[in-house]
Design a protein around this motif. Structure first.
Motif, PDB file in Angstrom:
ATOM      1  N   THR A 229       0.833  -1.199   0.000  1.00  0.00           N
ATOM      2  CA  THR A 229       0.000   0.000   0.000  1.00  0.00           C
ATOM      3  C   THR A 229       0.870   1.253   0.000  1.00  0.00           C
ATOM      4  O   THR A 229       0.600   2.203  -0.744  1.00  0.00           O
ATOM      5  N   TYR A 230       1.911   1.240   0.804  1.00  0.00           N
ATOM      6  CA  TYR A 230       2.840   2.372   0.843  1.00  0.00           C
ATOM      7  C   TYR A 230       3.444   2.626  -0.538  1.00  0.00           C
ATOM      8  O   TYR A 230       3.452   3.759  -1.026  1.00  0.00           O
ATOM      9  N   ARG A 231       3.945   1.572  -1.157  1.00  0.00           N
ATOM     10  CA  ARG A 231       4.577   1.735  -2.479  1.00  0.00           C
ATOM     11  C   ARG A 231       3.562   2.191  -3.523  1.00  0.00           C
ATOM     12  O   ARG A 231       3.856   3.056  -4.352  1.00  0.00           O
ATOM     13  N   ALA A 232       2.377   1.632  -3.500  1.00  0.00           N
ATOM     14  CA  ALA A 232       1.342   2.002  -4.479  1.00  0.00           C
ATOM     15  C   ALA A 232       0.994   3.482  -4.380  1.00  0.00           C
ATOM     16  O   ALA A 232       0.908   4.178  -5.398  1.00  0.00           O
ATOM     17  N   LEU A 233       0.812   3.972  -3.169  1.00  0.00           N
ATOM     18  CA  LEU A 233       0.413   5.357  -2.982  1.00  0.00           C
ATOM     19  C   LEU A 233       1.585   6.321  -3.180  1.00  0.00           C
ATOM     20  O   LEU A 233       1.395   7.436  -3.657  1.00  0.00           O
ATOM     21  N   SER A 234       2.772   5.891  -2.846  1.00  0.00           N
ATOM     22  CA  SER A 234       3.962   6.706  -3.104  1.00  0.00           C
ATOM     23  C   SER A 234       4.195   6.876  -4.597  1.00  0.00           C
ATOM     24  O   SER A 234       4.609   7.950  -5.049  1.00  0.00           O
ATOM     25  N   MET A 235       3.908   5.840  -5.374  1.00  0.00           N
ATOM     26  CA  MET A 235       4.043   5.928  -6.834  1.00  0.00           C
ATOM     27  C   MET A 235       3.087   6.976  -7.398  1.00  0.00           C
ATOM     28  O   MET A 235       3.367   7.562  -8.443  1.00  0.00           O
ATOM     29  N   ASP A 236       1.986   7.211  -6.708  1.00  0.00           N
ATOM     30  CA  ASP A 236       1.032   8.236  -7.126  1.00  0.00           C
ATOM     31  C   ASP A 236       1.373   9.597  -6.520  1.00  0.00           C
ATOM     32  O   ASP A 236       0.548  10.515  -6.529  1.00  0.00           O
TER      33      ASP A 236
ATOM     34  N   ILE B 221      -5.908   5.330   6.250  1.00  0.00           N
ATOM     35  CA  ILE B 221      -6.278   3.990   5.803  1.00  0.00           C
ATOM     36  C   ILE B 221      -5.906   3.045   6.931  1.00  0.00           C
ATOM     37  O   ILE B 221      -4.782   3.081   7.422  1.00  0.00           O
ATOM     38  N   SER B 222      -6.850   2.210   7.349  1.00  0.00           N
ATOM     39  CA  SER B 222      -6.582   1.319   8.474  1.00  0.00           C
ATOM     40  C   SER B 222      -7.138  -0.072   8.237  1.00  0.00           C
ATOM     41  O   SER B 222      -8.253  -0.229   7.728  1.00  0.00           O
ATOM     42  N   ASP B 223      -6.348  -1.058   8.638  1.00  0.00           N
ATOM     43  CA  ASP B 223      -6.844  -2.425   8.684  1.00  0.00           C
ATOM     44  C   ASP B 223      -7.890  -2.489   9.792  1.00  0.00           C
ATOM     45  O   ASP B 223      -7.799  -1.771  10.788  1.00  0.00           O
ATOM     46  N   ILE B 224      -8.889  -3.330   9.624  1.00  0.00           N
ATOM     47  CA  ILE B 224      -9.906  -3.478  10.662  1.00  0.00           C
ATOM     48  C   ILE B 224      -9.372  -4.311  11.823  1.00  0.00           C
ATOM     49  O   ILE B 224      -9.547  -3.968  12.980  1.00  0.00           O
ATOM     50  N   ARG B 225      -8.686  -5.402  11.517  1.00  0.00           N
ATOM     51  CA  ARG B 225      -8.206  -6.312  12.567  1.00  0.00           C
ATOM     52  C   ARG B 225      -6.726  -6.069  12.834  1.00  0.00           C
ATOM     53  O   ARG B 225      -5.879  -6.413  12.012  1.00  0.00           O
ATOM     54  N   MET B 226      -6.441  -5.468  13.986  1.00  0.00           N
ATOM     55  CA  MET B 226      -5.068  -5.214  14.419  1.00  0.00           C
ATOM     56  C   MET B 226      -4.990  -5.426  15.924  1.00  0.00           C
ATOM     57  O   MET B 226      -5.988  -5.261  16.626  1.00  0.00           O
TER      58      MET B 226
ATOM     59  N   GLN C 258     -11.806  -4.585   0.445  1.00  0.00           N
ATOM     60  CA  GLN C 258     -11.579  -5.998   0.728  1.00  0.00           C
ATOM     61  C   GLN C 258     -10.187  -6.419   0.277  1.00  0.00           C
ATOM     62  O   GLN C 258      -9.731  -6.055  -0.802  1.00  0.00           O
ATOM     63  N   LYS C 259      -9.504  -7.187   1.125  1.00  0.00           N
ATOM     64  CA  LYS C 259      -8.210  -7.769   0.776  1.00  0.00           C
ATOM     65  C   LYS C 259      -8.467  -9.163   0.216  1.00  0.00           C
ATOM     66  O   LYS C 259      -9.423  -9.808   0.635  1.00  0.00           O
ATOM     67  N   PRO C 260      -7.649  -9.649  -0.648  1.00  0.00           N
ATOM     68  CA  PRO C 260      -6.516  -8.959  -1.259  1.00  0.00           C
ATOM     69  C   PRO C 260      -7.021  -7.978  -2.321  1.00  0.00           C
ATOM     70  O   PRO C 260      -8.061  -8.185  -2.927  1.00  0.00           O
ATOM     71  N   PHE C 261      -6.260  -6.912  -2.508  1.00  0.00           N
ATOM     72  CA  PHE C 261      -6.618  -5.927  -3.515  1.00  0.00           C
ATOM     73  C   PHE C 261      -5.441  -5.702  -4.450  1.00  0.00           C
ATOM     74  O   PHE C 261      -4.300  -6.012  -4.126  1.00  0.00           O
TER      75      PHE C 261
ATOM     76  N   ILE D 237     -11.711   8.257   6.486  1.00  0.00           N
ATOM     77  CA  ILE D 237     -11.045   7.010   6.850  1.00  0.00           C
ATOM     78  C   ILE D 237     -11.496   5.908   5.905  1.00  0.00           C
ATOM     79  O   ILE D 237     -12.693   5.701   5.707  1.00  0.00           O
ATOM     80  N   LEU D 238     -10.525   5.209   5.350  1.00  0.00           N
ATOM     81  CA  LEU D 238     -10.771   4.056   4.496  1.00  0.00           C
ATOM     82  C   LEU D 238     -10.305   2.830   5.267  1.00  0.00           C
ATOM     83  O   LEU D 238      -9.153   2.772   5.700  1.00  0.00           O
ATOM     84  N   LEU D 239     -11.202   1.880   5.478  1.00  0.00           N
ATOM     85  CA  LEU D 239     -10.853   0.659   6.191  1.00  0.00           C
ATOM     86  C   LEU D 239     -10.520  -0.451   5.201  1.00  0.00           C
ATOM     87  O   LEU D 239     -11.044  -0.473   4.083  1.00  0.00           O
ATOM     88  N   MET D 240      -9.649  -1.365   5.635  1.00  0.00           N
ATOM     89  CA  MET D 240      -9.283  -2.540   4.832  1.00  0.00           C
ATOM     90  C   MET D 240      -9.533  -3.783   5.678  1.00  0.00           C
ATOM     91  O   MET D 240      -9.341  -3.751   6.893  1.00  0.00           O
ATOM     92  N   THR D 241      -9.937  -4.865   5.015  1.00  0.00           N
ATOM     93  CA  THR D 241     -10.143  -6.109   5.750  1.00  0.00           C
ATOM     94  C   THR D 241     -10.008  -7.314   4.830  1.00  0.00           C
ATOM     95  O   THR D 241     -10.342  -7.238   3.655  1.00  0.00           O
ATOM     96  N   GLY D 242      -9.530  -8.379   5.409  1.00  0.00           N
ATOM     97  CA  GLY D 242      -9.491  -9.662   4.725  1.00  0.00           C
ATOM     98  C   GLY D 242     -10.642 -10.539   5.167  1.00  0.00           C
ATOM     99  O   GLY D 242     -10.784 -11.672   4.731  1.00  0.00           O
TER     100      GLY D 242
END
Length: 134
Positions: free
Chosen positions: A17-24, A52-57, A101-104, A78-83
């Motif tokens: 996610t870091y790399r994807a958003l940094s590329m933008d 952006i936050s994972d739901i389960r941490m 939803q993961k995987p994305f 806030i954008l949540l992510m979850t598997g």
């Protein structure tokens, strides 16, 4: 370009996610869990356009984190992510603009962030209109 905070305990997802958003060309800050994300949000003059936050941490889960952040910064989208299925997690903070939803894929995270940033700006404009600021 936006300043984005990512709270994710899984290294592979966080790094992708870091790399994807940094590329933008976004300015991306990463936190390894919810408590660290809260610390990032309390740094004076360190403003974010999106979290952006994972739901389960561990320590503080993403739903709880979103509610805490909403109390401090109700304007922050806030954008949540979850598997996992999101059916059990429906009591989100009002500032949650979506659940990814993961995987994305690279394209999915880019679209989700673009949409989340747009929704955040719309909410901010609505609030400013209601307050008579614009």
């Amino acid at each position: 370009m936006a300043r984005i905070l990512i709270a994710e305990d899984d290294f592979a997802v966080r790094d992708f996610t870091y790399r994807a958003l940094s590329m933008d060309h976004h300015d991306v800050v990463v936190a390894h869990e919810g408590q660290e994300a809260l610390r990032c949000l309390t740094v004076p003059d360190d403003n974010y356009d999106l979290m952006i936050s994972d739901i389960r941490m561990p320590v503080i889960d993403g739903v709880t984190l979103a509610k805490l952040v909403f109390k401090q910064q109700p304007h922050l989208p806030i954008l949540l992510m979850t598997g996992y299925s999101t059916a059990e997690d429906t009591d989100y903070a009002p500032s949650v603009v979506g659940v990814l939803q993961k995987p994305f894929t690279l394209e999915m995270i880019r679209q989700a962030v673009h949409s989340a940033l747009g929704q955040g700006r719309e909410k901010s404009l609505d609030k400013q209109l209601k307050l008579g600021l614009i």
